[in-house]
Write a protein that holds these residues in place. Sequence first.
Motif, short mmCIF file in Angstrom:
data_model
loop_
_atom_site.label_atom_id
_atom_site.label_comp_id
_atom_site.label_asym_id
_atom_site.label_seq_id
_atom_site.Cartn_x
_atom_site.Cartn_y
_atom_site.Cartn_z
N LEU B 8 0.83 -1.21 0.00
CA LEU B 8 0.00 0.00 0.00
C LEU B 8 0.87 1.26 0.00
N GLU B 9 1.99 1.20 0.72
CA GLU B 9 2.89 2.36 0.75
C GLU B 9 3.49 2.61 -0.64
N MET B 10 3.87 1.55 -1.33
CA MET B 10 4.41 1.73 -2.69
C MET B 10 3.33 2.34 -3.59
N LYS B 11 2.10 1.89 -3.40
CA LYS B 11 0.98 2.46 -4.19
C LYS B 11 0.86 3.96 -3.91
N LYS B 12 0.93 4.32 -2.64
CA LYS B 12 0.82 5.74 -2.28
C LYS B 12 1.96 6.56 -2.90
N LEU B 13 3.17 6.02 -2.81
CA LEU B 13 4.33 6.76 -3.32
C LEU B 13 4.27 6.91 -4.84
N LEU B 14 3.75 5.91 -5.53
CA LEU B 14 3.59 6.04 -6.99
C LEU B 14 2.54 7.11 -7.31
N GLY B 15 1.53 7.21 -6.47
CA GLY B 15 0.57 8.31 -6.62
C GLY B 15 1.28 9.65 -6.47
N GLY B 16 2.24 9.71 -5.55
CA GLY B 16 3.04 10.92 -5.38
C GLY B 16 3.84 11.24 -6.63
N LEU B 17 4.45 10.22 -7.21
CA LEU B 17 5.21 10.39 -8.46
C LEU B 17 4.34 11.00 -9.55
N ASP B 18 3.10 10.57 -9.63
CA ASP B 18 2.18 11.15 -10.61
C ASP B 18 2.05 12.66 -10.38
N GLY B 19 1.98 13.05 -9.11
CA GLY B 19 1.91 14.48 -8.78
C GLY B 19 3.17 15.24 -9.19
N TRP B 20 4.34 14.61 -9.00
CA TRP B 20 5.59 15.28 -9.40
C TRP B 20 5.58 15.54 -10.91
N LEU B 21 5.06 14.55 -11.66
CA LEU B 21 5.07 14.68 -13.13
C LEU B 21 4.13 15.81 -13.56
N THR B 22 3.02 15.97 -12.85
CA THR B 22 2.12 17.08 -13.14
C THR B 22 2.85 18.41 -12.93
N LYS B 23 3.60 18.50 -11.81
CA LYS B 23 4.35 19.73 -11.54
C LYS B 23 5.49 19.92 -12.55
N ALA B 24 6.04 18.81 -13.03
CA ALA B 24 7.11 18.90 -14.03
C ALA B 24 6.59 19.53 -15.32
N VAL B 25 5.38 19.15 -15.71
CA VAL B 25 4.78 19.71 -16.92
C VAL B 25 4.53 21.21 -16.74
#
Lengths: 177, 177
Positions: B8-25
């Motif tokens: 579940l923690e890995m799932k949460k952290l991958l959700g975080g990565l999605d947020g970083w990519l949004t900020k990267a754009v």
Amino acid sequence: MSLHVFVLEMKKLLGGLDGWLTKAVAHAEAKKFDPNLLLQQRLAPDMFPLIQQIQAACDQAKYAAARCSGKEPPSHPDNEQTIADARKRVATVVAYLDGFTKDDFAGVDQRKISLPRWEGKSMSAVDYFVELVQPNFYFHLTAAYVILRHNGVEIGKRDFIGATTMRPAQEPSPQSR
Amino acid sequence: MSLHVFVLEMKKLLGGLDGWLTKAVAHAEAKKFDPNLLLQQRLAPDMFPLIQQIQAACDQAKYAAARCSGKEPPSHPDNEQTIADARKRVATVVAYLDGFTKDDFAGVDQRKISLPRWEGKSMSAVDYFVELVQPNFYFHLTAAYVILRHNGVEIGKRDFIGATTMRPAQEPSPQSR
């Protein structure tokens, strides 16, 4: 599955970090620059330099083992100036982690953790370990590794992962641990 | 303590990565460069670029959940070309991890894992998770984060750690999970 195996893994990885620092010194000597300059390198102006990444990784591992087993963590002031100092800090934490046994973590599922800065709030010890300690530990450890790679130190992914408990084909199924 | 909480923690952290990519754009648009150029950035010539760090983090999480619960992992070809593609890959793995329950990992202490490239050797599922999956997952996730920070994307440590299960002071002791 005991939380102890995760603590042993952090101990192993910190041992790996010690090896990276040895290679960092060799790299600096070959390139004829002061190896301690590496401790101030960072990958963004608002990220920790190498020395703070090392200190933070050490602290996360120490706090994890202590708090998840109900012990008082020892205090390690962040006063390292040289790579030799940093290696001593790592060795101190590795030795500290080495003192824990599986039994120390037997009550982890019932343990509650509350830190002064949490203003009365608490976390279960397992949540604390999974959601705070491990991500922080790995974050700082990987950042230290990447700073060294970015500065030309010859380490590879195997220096990060280290040895694994691989069993020969014939061995019977592993025992629970 | 169930291995499920680590998944579940890995799932949460991958959700975080999605947020970083949004900020990267958003960062790339503000600086008027093609955001997809970020996917080819790396921190050393012999380290993976961002896109491969993302693919590897996704794969480690997927393999962990599948192999530690005795399921066949789905195949995800590494053919992402854009940040939109990368976000889709992350979303696919997050949805896959979401399908697992605590019961799926009930037998993990007895499970043995053997991969074709291990030439007949095996690891206990717990050792595999602790010694290979987690260090690799966090390595690639943190490397992705550091590449973005190094390239000026405005993310901070909180974007890495994400939300935690903090409980109010009055709540009774947590249940084992």
